[in-house]
Design a protein around this motif. Structure first.
Motif, PDB file in Angstrom:
ATOM      1  N   ARG A  33       0.833  -1.201   0.000  1.00  0.00           N
ATOM      2  CA  ARG A  33       0.000   0.000   0.000  1.00  0.00           C
ATOM      3  C   ARG A  33       0.874   1.259   0.000  1.00  0.00           C
ATOM      4  N   GLY A  34       1.980   1.236   0.734  1.00  0.00           N
ATOM      5  CA  GLY A  34       2.882   2.381   0.766  1.00  0.00           C
ATOM      6  C   GLY A  34       3.432   2.715  -0.608  1.00  0.00           C
ATOM      7  N   GLU A  35       3.766   1.686  -1.393  1.00  0.00           N
ATOM      8  CA  GLU A  35       4.278   1.922  -2.747  1.00  0.00           C
ATOM      9  C   GLU A  35       3.194   2.479  -3.655  1.00  0.00           C
ATOM     10  N   VAL A  36       1.967   1.997  -3.471  1.00  0.00           N
ATOM     11  CA  VAL A  36       0.842   2.532  -4.240  1.00  0.00           C
ATOM     12  C   VAL A  36       0.607   3.995  -3.878  1.00  0.00           C
ATOM     13  N   VAL A  37       0.650   4.293  -2.568  1.00  0.00           N
ATOM     14  CA  VAL A  37       0.434   5.663  -2.103  1.00  0.00           C
ATOM     15  C   VAL A  37       1.532   6.586  -2.619  1.00  0.00           C
ATOM     16  N   LYS A  38       2.758   6.081  -2.683  1.00  0.00           N
ATOM     17  CA  LYS A  38       3.867   6.912  -3.179  1.00  0.00           C
ATOM     18  C   LYS A  38       3.603   7.342  -4.615  1.00  0.00           C
ATOM     19  N   GLU A  39       3.107   6.439  -5.435  1.00  0.00           N
ATOM     20  CA  GLU A  39       2.763   6.798  -6.812  1.00  0.00           C
ATOM     21  C   GLU A  39       1.615   7.803  -6.840  1.00  0.00           C
ATOM     22  N   LEU A  40       0.621   7.581  -5.971  1.00  0.00           N
ATOM     23  CA  LEU A  40      -0.521   8.498  -5.907  1.00  0.00           C
ATOM     24  C   LEU A  40      -0.072   9.884  -5.463  1.00  0.00           C
ATOM     25  N   GLU A  41       0.827   9.935  -4.482  1.00  0.00           N
ATOM     26  CA  GLU A  41       1.319  11.229  -4.009  1.00  0.00           C
ATOM     27  C   GLU A  41       2.107  11.948  -5.097  1.00  0.00           C
ATOM     28  N   ASP A  42       2.898  11.220  -5.873  1.00  0.00           N
ATOM     29  CA  ASP A  42       3.611  11.845  -6.987  1.00  0.00           C
ATOM     30  C   ASP A  42       2.616  12.503  -7.939  1.00  0.00           C
ATOM     31  N   PHE A  43       1.514  11.798  -8.200  1.00  0.00           N
ATOM     32  CA  PHE A  43       0.470  12.335  -9.068  1.00  0.00           C
ATOM     33  C   PHE A  43      -0.178  13.567  -8.445  1.00  0.00           C
ATOM     34  N   LEU A  44      -0.488  13.479  -7.122  1.00  0.00           N
ATOM     35  CA  LEU A  44      -1.140  14.593  -6.447  1.00  0.00           C
ATOM     36  C   LEU A  44      -0.265  15.848  -6.462  1.00  0.00           C
ATOM     37  N   PHE A  45       1.020  15.665  -6.158  1.00  0.00           N
ATOM     38  CA  PHE A  45       1.891  16.843  -6.120  1.00  0.00           C
ATOM     39  C   PHE A  45       2.107  17.449  -7.501  1.00  0.00           C
ATOM     40  N   GLU A  46       2.066  16.622  -8.514  1.00  0.00           N
ATOM     41  CA  GLU A  46       2.121  17.157  -9.879  1.00  0.00           C
ATOM     42  C   GLU A  46       0.851  17.963 -10.155  1.00  0.00           C
ATOM     43  N   LEU A  47      -0.281  17.420  -9.690  1.00  0.00           N
ATOM     44  CA  LEU A  47      -1.562  18.108  -9.845  1.00  0.00           C
ATOM     45  C   LEU A  47      -1.567  19.427  -9.079  1.00  0.00           C
ATOM     46  N   TYR A  48      -1.036  19.400  -7.855  1.00  0.00           N
ATOM     47  CA  TYR A  48      -1.043  20.592  -6.996  1.00  0.00           C
ATOM     48  C   TYR A  48      -0.246  21.747  -7.601  1.00  0.00           C
ATOM     49  N   GLN A  49       0.722  21.443  -8.461  1.00  0.00           N
ATOM     50  CA  GLN A  49       1.563  22.494  -9.041  1.00  0.00           C
ATOM     51  C   GLN A  49       0.871  23.281 -10.144  1.00  0.00           C
ATOM     52  N   ASN A  50      -0.266  22.799 -10.592  1.00  0.00           N
ATOM     53  CA  ASN A  50      -0.998  23.480 -11.663  1.00  0.00           C
ATOM     54  C   ASN A  50      -1.489  24.836 -11.147  1.00  0.00           C
ATOM     55  N   PRO A  51      -1.008  25.937 -11.679  1.00  0.00           N
ATOM     56  CA  PRO A  51      -1.386  27.258 -11.155  1.00  0.00           C
ATOM     57  C   PRO A  51      -2.871  27.572 -11.301  1.00  0.00           C
ATOM     58  N   SER A  52      -3.567  26.837 -12.152  1.00  0.00           N
ATOM     59  CA  SER A  52      -5.011  27.085 -12.315  1.00  0.00           C
ATOM     60  C   SER A  52      -5.855  26.284 -11.317  1.00  0.00           C
ATOM     61  N   LEU A  53      -5.213  25.368 -10.563  1.00  0.00           N
ATOM     62  CA  LEU A  53      -5.940  24.605  -9.548  1.00  0.00           C
ATOM     63  C   LEU A  53      -6.142  25.489  -8.324  1.00  0.00           C
ATOM     64  N   ARG A  54      -7.416  25.715  -7.967  1.00  0.00           N
ATOM     65  CA  ARG A  54      -7.731  26.637  -6.876  1.00  0.00           C
ATOM     66  C   ARG A  54      -8.758  26.038  -5.919  1.00  0.00           C
ATOM     67  N   GLU A  55      -8.792  24.699  -5.845  1.00  0.00           N
ATOM     68  CA  GLU A  55      -9.669  23.996  -4.911  1.00  0.00           C
ATOM     69  C   GLU A  55      -9.077  22.632  -4.610  1.00  0.00           C
ATOM     70  N   LYS A  56      -9.581  22.001  -3.558  1.00  0.00           N
ATOM     71  CA  LYS A  56      -9.107  20.664  -3.230  1.00  0.00           C
ATOM     72  C   LYS A  56      -9.506  19.704  -4.344  1.00  0.00           C
ATOM     73  N   PRO A  57      -8.545  19.001  -4.953  1.00  0.00           N
ATOM     74  CA  PRO A  57      -8.895  18.082  -6.042  1.00  0.00           C
ATOM     75  C   PRO A  57      -9.591  16.828  -5.518  1.00  0.00           C
ATOM     76  N   GLN A  58     -10.539  16.321  -6.272  1.00  0.00           N
ATOM     77  CA  GLN A  58     -11.264  15.115  -5.870  1.00  0.00           C
ATOM     78  C   GLN A  58     -10.338  13.908  -5.743  1.00  0.00           C
ATOM     79  N   GLU A  59      -9.237  13.935  -6.488  1.00  0.00           N
ATOM     80  CA  GLU A  59      -8.302  12.805  -6.446  1.00  0.00           C
ATOM     81  C   GLU A  59      -7.714  12.585  -5.054  1.00  0.00           C
ATOM     82  N   LEU A  60      -7.741  13.615  -4.207  1.00  0.00           N
ATOM     83  CA  LEU A  60      -7.220  13.475  -2.847  1.00  0.00           C
ATOM     84  C   LEU A  60      -8.019  12.450  -2.051  1.00  0.00           C
ATOM     85  N   ASN A  61      -9.282  12.253  -2.413  1.00  0.00           N
ATOM     86  CA  ASN A  61     -10.115  11.287  -1.700  1.00  0.00           C
ATOM     87  C   ASN A  61      -9.590   9.858  -1.842  1.00  0.00           C
ATOM     88  N   GLU A  62      -8.755   9.608  -2.851  1.00  0.00           N
ATOM     89  CA  GLU A  62      -8.190   8.277  -3.041  1.00  0.00           C
ATOM     90  C   GLU A  62      -6.992   8.013  -2.123  1.00  0.00           C
TER      91      GLU A  62
END
Length: 439
Positions: free
Chosen positions: A280-309
């Protein structure tokens, strides 16, 4: 606590991927819980995450139009000084340490999990010196602050703080919130219309009853679970509860009971997963990489739904609701980790339990509790004793206490305790100053 100039809230582990949910919770409650200064603090190794999450936090606040100043810092003392509330959500050793916590036990054919069993104890041993160091700063710089802890293992860490410091601390977990929400869904009711009589320990808690307008609805809940309405979280294998188990238990289980009630099945699933998609930790690490890439988008101005995963959904919102309940003297119901204080007769008074609590400006007050059923009492007592020993090992670097803690735990095979413990200490020695000094 003075709201004239607004409140100061400090988040230790501010670079966590969960932080956007805290921001959302604060914005939702801004009129009743007026945070003026939000300090997100992290360590040097997590600075890049802090900057990314902090940037998103500032954009979310700006989009909402609320007057919250977001501060990013590596200076923990600056962040803590004069805080009204402090949240701890850090992971010592980051996700690489979690992955080790999962993989080391699997080498010995034991369950690998980050909050209980051998992996959970490894995480506790790393975390205890850090939380006690943080508490020294709080005692010096913000002695009146409330510490809201959801650093895992939450029960063990909260009990350590309560036993070894004078800080006002309450532990929090999302599992009872998941149980509450599932119960409301089964009954087809609003989540605000029910409350659960929950009792046990963190990640070992049962819903003995579900109350709606003063009436018990536990029979309807049991029927719903038998009909394969699932109650689970992202980090635990998702399969239906066995009908005979639910019928004979006559209580609402929590997702973590699958480790105890379906040990062989969960272990098999973990071993297969570790060879395929990873732990699960390895799966989460991949998910976190995705989330942090998502978070860097300057047009993102709300909590992304993907965080629920991510697996800790509802943690942060529950924390915001708890802080508001204390600040506003609400006198409402929450599910919390608090000292037993004669609530459960068969446990020590200074052990931390997970219980339905009444919350007001003075903190959390566990509701009175009838004697535990023999169906759950023995397991609770054993895990409570494991936690007591794990805390002593973590605070004092006591090898014998660590050994006996693992020996007691039902998810650890007794014949492998010594090599398993030695592996844990060796692989984590950089984070275990208490054992380094005693070696």
């Amino acid at each position: 606590m003075n709201s004239k100039n607004g409140l100061k809230l400090t988040v230790i582990g501010g670079g966590s991927s969960y932080t956007p949910e805290i921001i959302e919770g604060l914005i939702k409650r801004y009129d009743e819980f007026p945070v003026k200064d939000l300090y997100l603090v992290d360590i040097k190794q997590g600075q890049w995450k802090l900057e990314i999450v902090g940037g998103l936090a500032k954009r979310i606040v700006q989009e909402a139009g609320v007057d919250i100043r977001v501060h990013l810092t590596l200076n923990r003392k600056e962040a803590i000084k004069d805080a009204d509330f402090i949240i701890t959500q850090f992971r010592v050793g980051q996700l690489d340490a979690r992955i080790r916590d999962e993989k080391i036990p699997l080498k010995y054919n034991c369950l690998g999990q980050e909050t209980t069993g051998a992996g959970g104890m490894a995480k506790a041993l790393r975390t205890i010196p850090v939380i006690l160091d943080i508490c020294k700063d709080i005692e010096e710089l913000a002695s009146n602050a409330w510490l809201i802890n959801f650093t895992n293992p939450s029960g063990i860490i909260t009990e350590t703080v309560k036993k070894y410091t004078e800080i006002k601390c309450i532990g929090l977990c999302n599992v009872p919130v998941v149980m509450h929400n599932v119960s409301a869904d089964i009954l087809g009711l609003s989540r605000d219309d029910i409350y659960l009589d929950i009792v046990g320990l963190n990640h070992l808690v049962w819903g003995r009853d579900v109350i709606y307008q003063g009436e018990s609805k536990i029979d309807d809940i049991i029927e719903g679970l038998i009909s394969e309405r699932k109650i689970t979280v992202k980090n635990i294998s998702d399969f239906p509860w066995e009908k005979d188990l639910i019928q004979s238990l006559k209580m609402l289980p929590c997702p973590y009971h699958k480790y105890y009630y379906n040990t062989a099945k969960i272990l098999e699933a973990e071993l297969i997963a570790s060879k395929n998609e990873g732990t699960r930790g390895e799966v989460v690490k991949e998910l976190e990489d995705f989330l942090f890439e998502l978070y860097q988008n300057p047009s993102l101005r709300e909590k992304p739904q993907e965080l629920n995963e991510r697996g800790g959904h509802y943690y942060s919102d529950a924390a915001c609701e708890l802080m508001s309940a204390i600040y506003n003297d609400k006198g409402d119901i929450h599910y919390l980790n608090v000292p037993n204080q004669e609530t459960i007769a068969s446990l020590p008074n200074d052990s931390v339990i997970e219980r339905t609590c009444y919350v007001d400006s003075k903190g959390a007050h566990p509701l009175d509790c009838k004697e535990l059923s023999p169906k759950i009492r023995g397991l609770i007592q054993v895990i409570n004793d494991y936690e007591i020993l794990a805390i002593e090992a973590g605070v004092h670097g006591d090898y014998d206490a660590a050994y006996q803690a693992l020996l007691l735990h039902p998810l650890v095979e007794s014949s492998v305790v010594k090599p398993l413990l030695d592996d844990i200490i060796r692989e984590n020695i950089d984070y275990l100053p208490q054992f380094s000094l005693n070696s």
